[in-house]
Design a protein around this motif. Structure first.
Motif, PDB file in Angstrom:
ATOM      1  N   UNK A  76       0.905  -1.305   0.152  1.00  0.00           N
ATOM      2  CA  UNK A  76       0.077  -0.012  -0.021  1.00  0.00           C
ATOM      3  C   UNK A  76       0.811   1.347   0.096  1.00  0.00           C
ATOM      4  N   UNK A  77       1.993   1.260   0.650  1.00  0.00           N
ATOM      5  CA  UNK A  77       2.996   2.366   0.866  1.00  0.00           C
ATOM      6  C   UNK A  77       3.338   2.550  -0.634  1.00  0.00           C
ATOM      7  N   UNK A  78       3.825   1.429  -1.305  1.00  0.00           N
ATOM      8  CA  UNK A  78       4.014   1.623  -2.825  1.00  0.00           C
ATOM      9  C   UNK A  78       3.207   2.353  -3.690  1.00  0.00           C
ATOM     10  N   UNK A  79       1.950   2.328  -3.446  1.00  0.00           N
ATOM     11  CA  UNK A  79       0.984   3.096  -4.164  1.00  0.00           C
ATOM     12  C   UNK A  79       1.064   4.686  -4.051  1.00  0.00           C
ATOM     13  N   UNK A 240       8.944  -0.911  -0.724  1.00  0.00           N
ATOM     14  CA  UNK A 240       8.438   0.194  -1.636  1.00  0.00           C
ATOM     15  C   UNK A 240       9.629   0.995  -1.992  1.00  0.00           C
ATOM     16  N   UNK A 241       9.674   1.576  -3.153  1.00  0.00           N
ATOM     17  CA  UNK A 241      10.896   2.122  -3.869  1.00  0.00           C
ATOM     18  C   UNK A 241      10.902   3.690  -3.318  1.00  0.00           C
ATOM     19  N   UNK A 242      10.301   4.155  -2.064  1.00  0.00           N
ATOM     20  CA  UNK A 242      10.415   5.646  -1.656  1.00  0.00           C
ATOM     21  C   UNK A 242      11.901   5.968  -1.864  1.00  0.00           C
ATOM     22  N   UNK A 243      13.213   5.234  -1.660  1.00  0.00           N
ATOM     23  CA  UNK A 243      14.506   5.450  -1.978  1.00  0.00           C
ATOM     24  C   UNK A 243      14.712   6.171  -3.453  1.00  0.00           C
ATOM     25  N   UNK A 244      13.928   5.600  -4.409  1.00  0.00           N
ATOM     26  CA  UNK A 244      14.126   6.100  -5.667  1.00  0.00           C
ATOM     27  C   UNK A 244      13.360   7.499  -5.879  1.00  0.00           C
TER      28      UNK A 244
END
Lengths: 372, 372
Positions: A76-79, A240-244
Motif C-alpha cells: 500500500x505504501x508503494x501506491x 516500496x521504492x521510496x528511495x527512488x
C-alpha cells in the motif's frame, strides 16, 4: 498462546495500539475515536486501499504473520510512492478466525510497524473483527504531495524515456520456488501416510514402529531454499521504492507518468500507454533481471523474458521522463532506461535481442483470473 | 448471469465505475490511478474504515446485495457524522468467490451508490478481488470538518445533558425476527427432507409423488414479517443521521462529545464516560423506543430496556451538550434527552422507572465475542 476472545475487541485494540507514537504533524488524532483526524492544508491528499485474502494473495504455509504484516503495509505504501507522494498514515482492518491467537496478531502488527517505521508512517486506525473462514486484510494508506508533483499514469509523451527501478521477475520466481517446496512437502506427507495405511492393513507392527520414529523427520521438512534468499525476499518481503522517489526529487526530475509494478511490466506499460494515448517500444536486452532470477528460470525451464514481463509483485517503479533527463537518470543508481514512448498508432512493442518486434501482451497477475 | 472472470479485473472496474460523476470539489481525481487525490486546504480530514465479513456481520439468506451495499456504505458514513463532520469520499474493497455474478456486484454497487448519493459522496476508488470463501467487504470513508467543530468522545463535562437521536433497540429486534424466520424456514426444509427419506425407505411411491408436488411450496417459504417492516429496515437498511448533524448546526449547537451507536447505548456511553473521565446517569423512562420494538420484545419475552441498552446497529447519534442548550435541543425534533453527565466517581448509572439505580454494563454487540 492467548485466545483473542479473552481480550475482547477493545482490550485487543488497546494491546495492539497502546505504544504507537505519532510522528507526523499531519496526524491530528489517531486510534481511539470514530475517525482518525488528519490535516493537509498545503498538499493534496493521496489515498489508496487494497484487500489481501488468504488463499488468493498469500499462503500461510510459507509466510508468517510478521512477514505478512510487513508486506501488506508495503504494497500500500508503494501506491503512494507511485503517485510521487510521501506516505503518512496507515489504517488497517483485519478479520481472523478462531485458529489465530493474540500472539499471531501481535506478530502481524509488529511486521506492519516495521514497514511503517521505515517510512515514518503513523498507524491511525482500523478494525479488528472475526472471520468464519480465512484471514482477510484491508489496508488503507494516506499520503501527500504538492499538486505540481503528483504523477498520474496519463502524462507520458512521445519521445519520453521509459525507466524501471531495480530488477524484475524475482518475486515471481520466488513464488515458483515456494510453490515447488510446498508441493514437495505435501507429497512427502502423502507418501508417509500411504506407508502408514499399508502397514496398518498388514498389521505390520515393526514397520509401524519404524514409521512412528520417522514421523518427526517428515514433519520437520526443511525446504531447499539455498541460494534463493533474494528471490524469496522479493516475494515475501517486498520493499516500496521510496528511495527512488527521493533520488528523483534530489535530481530535480519529475516523471511524466508513473506506477508501481504489481501486475507485471507488460500490463503496467499498457496502462500507461492507454491512459496517455501513446505507444511504446521496449528493448528486451534492457529489462533489468537479477542473476538468481535468470538461473532459477532456467531451472524451471521458463522463458526469462516472459517472467520479467509478466511476473507480478516486484513493486518496482515504472515511469517515463522527458528525453532531456537522459543524463540525469543515468547518474542515479538503480534505474534502467528500457525504451521510449511512441505515437499511439505504433502500438506497444517489445524489441527482442535478435531485433524482432512483438506486440506486448498483458498477462499480468490477476487474482480474479486465477480463480477460474 | 455473467461470470466475473469473463470481464477480468479491469473490465470489471470499468463497468462498475464508468458512469460515476464527481460531486465534491475536494475530489481532485477518483478511480483510475494508483491513488485517489483529494484536496482539503481549509478543513481537517476525517477518515474511518470498517470491514464486514459474511457470516459475522451479514447473512445473505436474509439480505440481498443491493441492501448490503447500502448498509456497508451507511455504517461508514455514520462514523463521519459521529465526529460532527461531512462525508465526502468513499473507497470500497470487495472480495468475492465464484458463486457471485457480475449482476451481484452491480447490485452491490447500486446500493452503495444509493447511500452515497443521499449524502453527495464520491466513490473514488477501491479494489475488487476474489475470495476462496465468503464475501468480505472493506469500506473507507473520508470526510471533513473545520477543526473547531470536530467532536471527539472525550469532551463531555459534568452537568452536560446526554442526548440520543431516533429510537433504540429496533435494529436488534429486526435481527431477532430475521433469525426466527430463518430458523422456521430451515426446520420446514429439514421436516420435508425427513418425510422424503421415510417415504424412500418404505418405497412409498404415492407419498413421494405427493411430496414432490409440495416441494415448490416448501422452497417458496414466505417469512412472516407482517407489521415488522420498520424493525427489518432498521436492521438491514440503517440510515446515518446526517439530518441531526445539520439540525444541530442550524441551531448553533456544538456537542461536547459524540459517537454513533453501533454496539449499543450502554457500551457507547461507557466509552464517552471513560474517555471524558466522568460518570453518567441515564433514565430508563427517557430511552426512546419505538412501539414495534416494544411489541416485539414482548413477543420474544425479552426485557425491553436490555434490548434498547445493549442492542447494537441502530446507528443513532449519542451526544452530550452543555446544560444551557436544553431549550434549543427541545425545539429540535427527533432528539431525546436521556440523562446527564456526573463526576467520575459516581459511576455510570441507570435510573429505573421505579427509581432504583443499577450500574450500566457494556454487553455491546461484539463480533469477536460471538465467535467464541
Amino acid at each position: 498462546m492467548t485466545e483473542i476472545s479473552k481480550l475482547g475487541e477493545f482490550g485487543l485494540i488497546d494491546r495492539l495500539t497502546k505504544d504507537i507514537q505519532i510522528k507526523n504533524t499531519s496526524t491530528q488524532y489517531g486510534v481511539g475515536d470514530d475517525c482518525a483526524v488528519l490535516n493537509y492544508p498545503k498538499s493534496e491528499v493521496l489515498i489508496t486501499s487494497d484487500m489481501l485474502m488468504e488463499g488468493i494473495h498469500f499462503d500461510l504455509t510459507y509466510t508468517d504473520m510478521h512477514t505478512l504484516g510487513y508486506k501488506a503495509a508495503m504494497v500500500n505504501i508503494s501506491d503512494i510512492f507511485a503517485m510521487n507522494g510521501t506516505p503518512r498514515q496507515l489504517i488497517v482492518s483485519i478479520a481472523l478466525g478462531k485458529r489465530f491467537t493474540v500472539e499471531d496478531l501481535d506478530a502481524f502488527y509488529m511486521g506492519m510497524r516495521e514497514a511503517c517505521s521505515k517510512w515514518n508512517i503513523d498507524i491511525v486506525g482500523g478494525d479488528t473483527t472475526s472471520s468464519r473462514t480465512g484471514l482477510a486484510i484491508s489496508i488503507t494508506c494516506v499520503g501527500e504531495a504538492p499538486k505540481e508533483l503528483i504523477t498520474y499514469r496519463n502524462g507520458a509523451k512521445e519521445t519520453d524515456l521509459i525507466c524501471v527501478s531495480g530488477d524484475l521477475g524475482a518475486a515471481y520466481m520466488g513464488l515458483q520456488i515456494l510453490e515447488r517446496e510446498k508441493a514437495v512437502y505435501y507429497s512427502q506427507i502423502d507418501d508417509y501416510n500411504k506407508k502408514v495405511r499399508e502397514a496398518q492393513a498388514h498389521k505390520d507392527e515393526a514397520k509401524l514402529k519404524a514409521l512412528r520414529e520417522q514421523r518427526q523427520t517428515v514433519e520437520d521438512f526443511q525446504p531447499d531454499f539455498a541460494g534463493k534468499e533474494y528471490l524469496l525476499d522479493r516475494q515475501l518481503k517486498p520493499e516500496a521504492r521510496g528511495d527512488i522517489i527521493e533520488k528523483l526529487r534530489e535530481a530535480n526530475i519529475k516523471p511524466t507518468a508513473m506506477m508501481d509494478i504489481s501486475d507485471g511490466l507488460s500490463s503496467e506499460l499498457m496502462h500507461i500507454c492507454k491512459q496517455s494515448q501513446c505507444g511504446c517500444r521496449v528493448y528486451e536486452k534492457e529489462i533489468p533481471i537479477d542473476y538468481q532470477t535468470a538461473v532459477t528460470a532456467e531451472q524451471f525451464n521458463m522463458n526469462l523474458t516472459t517472467c520479467a514481463l509478466n511476473g507480478g509483485e516486484d513493486y518496482e517503479l515504472l515511469f517515463t521522463v522527458p528525453i532531456g533527463d537522459h543524463e540525469k537518470i543515468k547518474n542515479i543508481g538503480g534505474i534502467r532506461q528500457i525504451g521510449y514512448i511512441t505515437k499511439e498508432n505504433l502500438g506497444c512493442m517489445l524489441v527482442t535481442r535478435d531485433n524482432n518486434e512483438f506486440e506486448l501482451q498483458a498477462q499480468g497477475w490477476n487474482p480474479l483470473r486465477d480463480e477460474k
